[in-house]
Motif scaffolding. Structure first.
Motif, PDB file in Angstrom:
ATOM      1  N   MET A   1       8.405 -16.725  -5.384  1.00 36.81           N
ATOM      2  CA  MET A   1       8.133 -15.317  -5.670  1.00 36.81           C
ATOM      3  C   MET A   1       6.868 -14.840  -4.966  1.00 36.81           C
ATOM      4  SD  MET A   1       9.085 -15.213  -9.724  1.00 36.81           S
ATOM      5  CE  MET A   1       8.512 -13.539  -9.849  1.00 36.81           C
ATOM      6  N   ILE A   2       5.851 -15.733  -5.025  1.00 40.47           N
ATOM      7  CA  ILE A   2       4.581 -15.365  -4.351  1.00 40.47           C
ATOM      8  C   ILE A   2       4.803 -15.199  -2.848  1.00 40.47           C
ATOM      9  CG2 ILE A   2       2.281 -16.209  -3.747  1.00 40.47           C
ATOM     10  CD1 ILE A   2       2.226 -17.566  -6.520  1.00 40.47           C
ATOM     11  N   PHE A   3       5.578 -16.115  -2.239  1.00 43.05           N
ATOM     12  CA  PHE A   3       5.848 -16.043  -0.798  1.00 43.05           C
ATOM     13  C   PHE A   3       6.612 -14.765  -0.453  1.00 43.05           C
ATOM     14  CE2 PHE A   3       8.662 -16.863   2.783  1.00 43.05           C
ATOM     15  CZ  PHE A   3       7.741 -17.220   3.761  1.00 43.05           C
ATOM     16  N   HIS A   4       7.625 -14.464  -1.324  1.00 42.41           N
ATOM     17  CA  HIS A   4       8.437 -13.276  -1.090  1.00 42.41           C
ATOM     18  C   HIS A   4       7.577 -12.015  -1.188  1.00 42.41           C
ATOM     19  CE1 HIS A   4      11.904 -10.640  -1.041  1.00 42.41           C
ATOM     20  NE2 HIS A   4      11.478 -10.064  -2.176  1.00 42.41           N
ATOM     21  N   ILE A   5       6.722 -11.990  -2.217  1.00 39.59           N
ATOM     22  CA  ILE A   5       5.845 -10.813  -2.386  1.00 39.59           C
ATOM     23  C   ILE A   5       4.904 -10.669  -1.203  1.00 39.59           C
ATOM     24  CG2 ILE A   5       3.979  -9.863  -3.781  1.00 39.59           C
ATOM     25  CD1 ILE A   5       5.405 -11.123  -6.219  1.00 39.59           C
ATOM     26  N   LEU A   6       4.298 -11.806  -0.788  1.00 41.76           N
ATOM     27  CA  LEU A   6       3.367 -11.768   0.352  1.00 41.76           C
ATOM     28  C   LEU A   6       4.089 -11.363   1.638  1.00 41.76           C
ATOM     29  CD1 LEU A   6       1.192 -14.962  -0.338  1.00 41.76           C
ATOM     30  CD2 LEU A   6       0.539 -12.571  -0.629  1.00 41.76           C
ATOM     31  N   SER A   7       5.338 -11.866   1.785  1.00 39.97           N
ATOM     32  CA  SER A   7       6.106 -11.543   2.987  1.00 39.97           C
ATOM     33  C   SER A   7       6.434 -10.055   3.033  1.00 39.97           C
ATOM     34  CB  SER A   7       7.391 -12.369   3.013  1.00 39.97           C
ATOM     35  OG  SER A   7       8.171 -12.035   4.150  1.00 39.97           O
ATOM     36  N   GLU A   8       6.859  -9.523   1.899  1.00 33.52           N
ATOM     37  CA  GLU A   8       7.157  -8.095   1.848  1.00 33.52           C
ATOM     38  C   GLU A   8       5.904  -7.258   2.094  1.00 33.52           C
ATOM     39  OE1 GLU A   8       9.052  -7.089  -1.773  1.00 33.52           O
ATOM     40  OE2 GLU A   8      11.047  -7.671  -1.074  1.00 33.52           O
ATOM     41  N   ALA A   9       4.806  -7.728   1.494  1.00 33.73           N
ATOM     42  CA  ALA A   9       3.537  -7.013   1.689  1.00 33.73           C
ATOM     43  C   ALA A   9       3.124  -7.025   3.162  1.00 33.73           C
ATOM     44  CB  ALA A   9       2.444  -7.640   0.822  1.00 33.73           C
ATOM     45  N   LYS A  10       3.332  -8.193   3.804  1.00 31.50           N
ATOM     46  CA  LYS A  10       2.990  -8.306   5.224  1.00 31.50           C
ATOM     47  C   LYS A  10       3.868  -7.388   6.076  1.00 31.50           C
ATOM     48  CE  LYS A  10       2.565 -11.691   8.943  1.00 31.50           C
ATOM     49  NZ  LYS A  10       2.756 -13.106   9.318  1.00 31.50           N
ATOM     50  N   ASP A  11       5.209  -7.407   5.753  1.00 34.00           N
ATOM     51  CA  ASP A  11       6.128  -6.544   6.497  1.00 34.00           C
ATOM     52  C   ASP A  11       5.768  -5.080   6.313  1.00 34.00           C
ATOM     53  OD1 ASP A  11       7.434  -8.773   7.352  1.00 34.00           O
ATOM     54  OD2 ASP A  11       9.075  -8.641   5.875  1.00 34.00           O
ATOM     55  N   LYS A  12       5.448  -4.734   5.059  1.00 35.33           N
ATOM     56  CA  LYS A  12       5.083  -3.343   4.786  1.00 35.33           C
ATOM     57  C   LYS A  12       3.811  -2.952   5.523  1.00 35.33           C
ATOM     58  CE  LYS A  12       5.954   0.475   2.587  1.00 35.33           C
ATOM     59  NZ  LYS A  12       7.156   1.261   2.873  1.00 35.33           N
ATOM     60  N   ALA A  13       2.844  -3.894   5.517  1.00 34.54           N
ATOM     61  CA  ALA A  13       1.586  -3.620   6.218  1.00 34.54           C
ATOM     62  C   ALA A  13       1.831  -3.448   7.716  1.00 34.54           C
ATOM     63  CB  ALA A  13       0.591  -4.744   5.957  1.00 34.54           C
ATOM     64  N   GLU A  14       2.697  -4.327   8.272  1.00 36.47           N
ATOM     65  CA  GLU A  14       3.013  -4.211   9.696  1.00 36.47           C
ATOM     66  C   GLU A  14       3.737  -2.900   9.985  1.00 36.47           C
ATOM     67  OE1 GLU A  14       5.222  -7.677  10.639  1.00 36.47           O
ATOM     68  OE2 GLU A  14       3.449  -8.983  10.758  1.00 36.47           O
ATOM     69  N   GLU A  15       4.654  -2.504   9.083  1.00 36.01           N
ATOM     70  CA  GLU A  15       5.382  -1.246   9.262  1.00 36.01           C
ATOM     71  C   GLU A  15       4.416  -0.057   9.236  1.00 36.01           C
ATOM     72  OE1 GLU A  15       8.794   1.419   6.956  1.00 36.01           O
ATOM     73  OE2 GLU A  15       8.432  -0.679   6.379  1.00 36.01           O
ATOM     74  N   ILE A  16       3.482  -0.111   8.274  1.00 40.54           N
ATOM     75  CA  ILE A  16       2.482   0.973   8.175  1.00 40.54           C
ATOM     76  C   ILE A  16       1.618   1.018   9.426  1.00 40.54           C
ATOM     77  CG2 ILE A  16       0.435   1.742   6.914  1.00 40.54           C
ATOM     78  CD1 ILE A  16       1.766   0.638   4.360  1.00 40.54           C
ATOM     79  N   ASN A  17       1.184  -0.175   9.875  1.00 40.50           N
ATOM     80  CA  ASN A  17       0.345  -0.244  11.082  1.00 40.50           C
ATOM     81  C   ASN A  17       1.101   0.276  12.310  1.00 40.50           C
ATOM     82  OD1 ASN A  17      -1.877  -1.271   9.761  1.00 40.50           O
ATOM     83  ND2 ASN A  17      -1.298  -3.419  10.099  1.00 40.50           N
ATOM     84  N   ALA A  18       2.397  -0.117  12.416  1.00 44.47           N
ATOM     85  CA  ALA A  18       3.203   0.322  13.568  1.00 44.47           C
ATOM     86  C   ALA A  18       3.391   1.836  13.544  1.00 44.47           C
ATOM     87  CB  ALA A  18       4.552  -0.383  13.555  1.00 44.47           C
ATOM     88  N   LYS A  19       3.674   2.375  12.330  1.00 45.71           N
ATOM     89  CA  LYS A  19       3.859   3.816  12.219  1.00 45.71           C
ATOM     90  C   LYS A  19       2.563   4.562  12.533  1.00 45.71           C
ATOM     91  CE  LYS A  19       5.620   7.369   9.102  1.00 45.71           C
ATOM     92  NZ  LYS A  19       6.160   7.670   7.756  1.00 45.71           N
ATOM     93  N   ALA A  20       1.449   4.022  12.023  1.00 45.00           N
ATOM     94  CA  ALA A  20       0.145   4.639  12.296  1.00 45.00           C
ATOM     95  C   ALA A  20      -0.169   4.601  13.786  1.00 45.00           C
ATOM     96  CB  ALA A  20      -0.952   3.928  11.500  1.00 45.00           C
ATOM     97  N   LEU A  21       0.141   3.459  14.433  1.00 45.99           N
ATOM     98  CA  LEU A  21      -0.107   3.329  15.869  1.00 45.99           C
ATOM     99  C   LEU A  21       0.772   4.303  16.652  1.00 45.99           C
ATOM    100  CD1 LEU A  21      -1.538   1.856  18.150  1.00 45.99           C
ATOM    101  CD2 LEU A  21       0.295   0.134  18.114  1.00 45.99           C
ATOM    102  N   GLN A  22       2.040   4.427  16.206  1.00 46.80           N
ATOM    103  CA  GLN A  22       2.957   5.351  16.881  1.00 46.80           C
ATOM    104  C   GLN A  22       2.461   6.798  16.754  1.00 46.80           C
ATOM    105  OE1 GLN A  22       6.896   5.403  15.246  1.00 46.80           O
ATOM    106  NE2 GLN A  22       7.779   6.496  16.980  1.00 46.80           N
ATOM    107  N   GLU A  23       2.070   7.186  15.555  1.00 40.93           N
ATOM    108  CA  GLU A  23       1.547   8.541  15.344  1.00 40.93           C
ATOM    109  C   GLU A  23       0.270   8.758  16.137  1.00 40.93           C
ATOM    110  OE1 GLU A  23       1.089   8.913  11.172  1.00 40.93           O
ATOM    111  OE2 GLU A  23       3.246   9.197  10.773  1.00 40.93           O
TER     112      GLU A  23
END
Length: 250
Positions: free
Chosen positions: A38-60
């Protein structure tokens, strides 16, 4: 084993951490694996979300940066075009001013040359008019020419006050030559009575010559030396320009 929920909420943090460690140590292996998953899954989702946010911010950021760069480029190009047009206009004005200045200087130089020719001609005429015989013949021809233009029965002749005697001596000869010229051209006999105008005189500063008047002064023929010289000079200007100004007649 004593469950963790049985402890008081006021249990200090040190004791809580100790109990949590002990509870984890006492937790079954299968449960621990589930917790770790569960911890790995949560961390993985958090990492993916962070990367998605960073990518969107970089794109904007890149989009906004491209807009700013494009706007600045357009602004620079507009400023360049404006300055380029202003520079072209200034160059055109400077070129036109230089051409006009050169043209005016050329015209002024030509006029100076023509004025000098007129002055030289005037000096030579004054020298020639000092010869009494030549002057008398010249004045007589001027009078006859004026008479042929008027074709009147009575004509007054005006001259400088200093030339009264000279002009008076020319009148009989002029009348005779006029009658002969009319007879030769038409076969008719016609005479003209000439008289010296003692009231109206030519300016003392002029070169001489005569002015013929008839019909109470309403008709006048200007045959002064000044007017004749001006007429000849005007007619000779194209030739003078062609000879002196590299073949230009205008």
């Amino acid at each position: 084993q004593i469950p963790l929920g049985a402890f008081s909420p006021r249990l200090d943090a040190r004791a809580s951490r100790s109990l949590a460690v002990r509870a984890a140590m006492d937790m079954p292996v299968e449960t621990q694996k589930q917790v770790d998953g569960m911890i790995f899954h949560i961390l993985s989702e958090a990492k993916d979300k962070a990367e998605e946010i960073n990518a969107k911010a970089l794109q904007e950021f890149n989009i906004e940066k491209a807009k700013v760069v494009k706007a600045e480029k357009e602004k620079i190009m507009q400023e360049y075009e404006r300055k380029s047009k202003n520079l072209d206009t200034e160059r055109a004005i400077a070129r036109s001013t230089a051409i006009n200045k050169s043209r005016l200087e050329k015209i002024r130089a030509r006029q100076d040359v023509i004025m000098q020719i007129a002055s030289d001609s005037k000096g030579k005429l004054q020298a020639e008019l000092k010869n009494q015989a030549k002057t008398q013949e010249f004045i007589t021809k001027l009078i006859v020419q004026g008479m042929l233009m008027l074709l009147e029965d009575k004509v007054q002749v005006r001259c400088r006050a200093a030339d009264d005697a000279l002009v008076t001596s020319c009148l009989p000869v002029a009348q005779e030559q006029y009658a002969k010229a009319i007879a030769a051209e038409t076969g008719a006999k016609k005479s003209c009575e000439l008289s010296l105008d003692k009231e109206t005189k030519l300016p003392a500063g002029c070169l001489g010559g005569v002015v013929l008047a008839c019909q109470a002064g309403s008709i006048v023929i200007d045959n002064t030396v000044d007017s004749r010289m001006g007429l000849v000079l005007e007619q000779a200007k194209p030739t003078i320009r062609r000879l002196l100004f590299h073949g230009e007649a205008n």
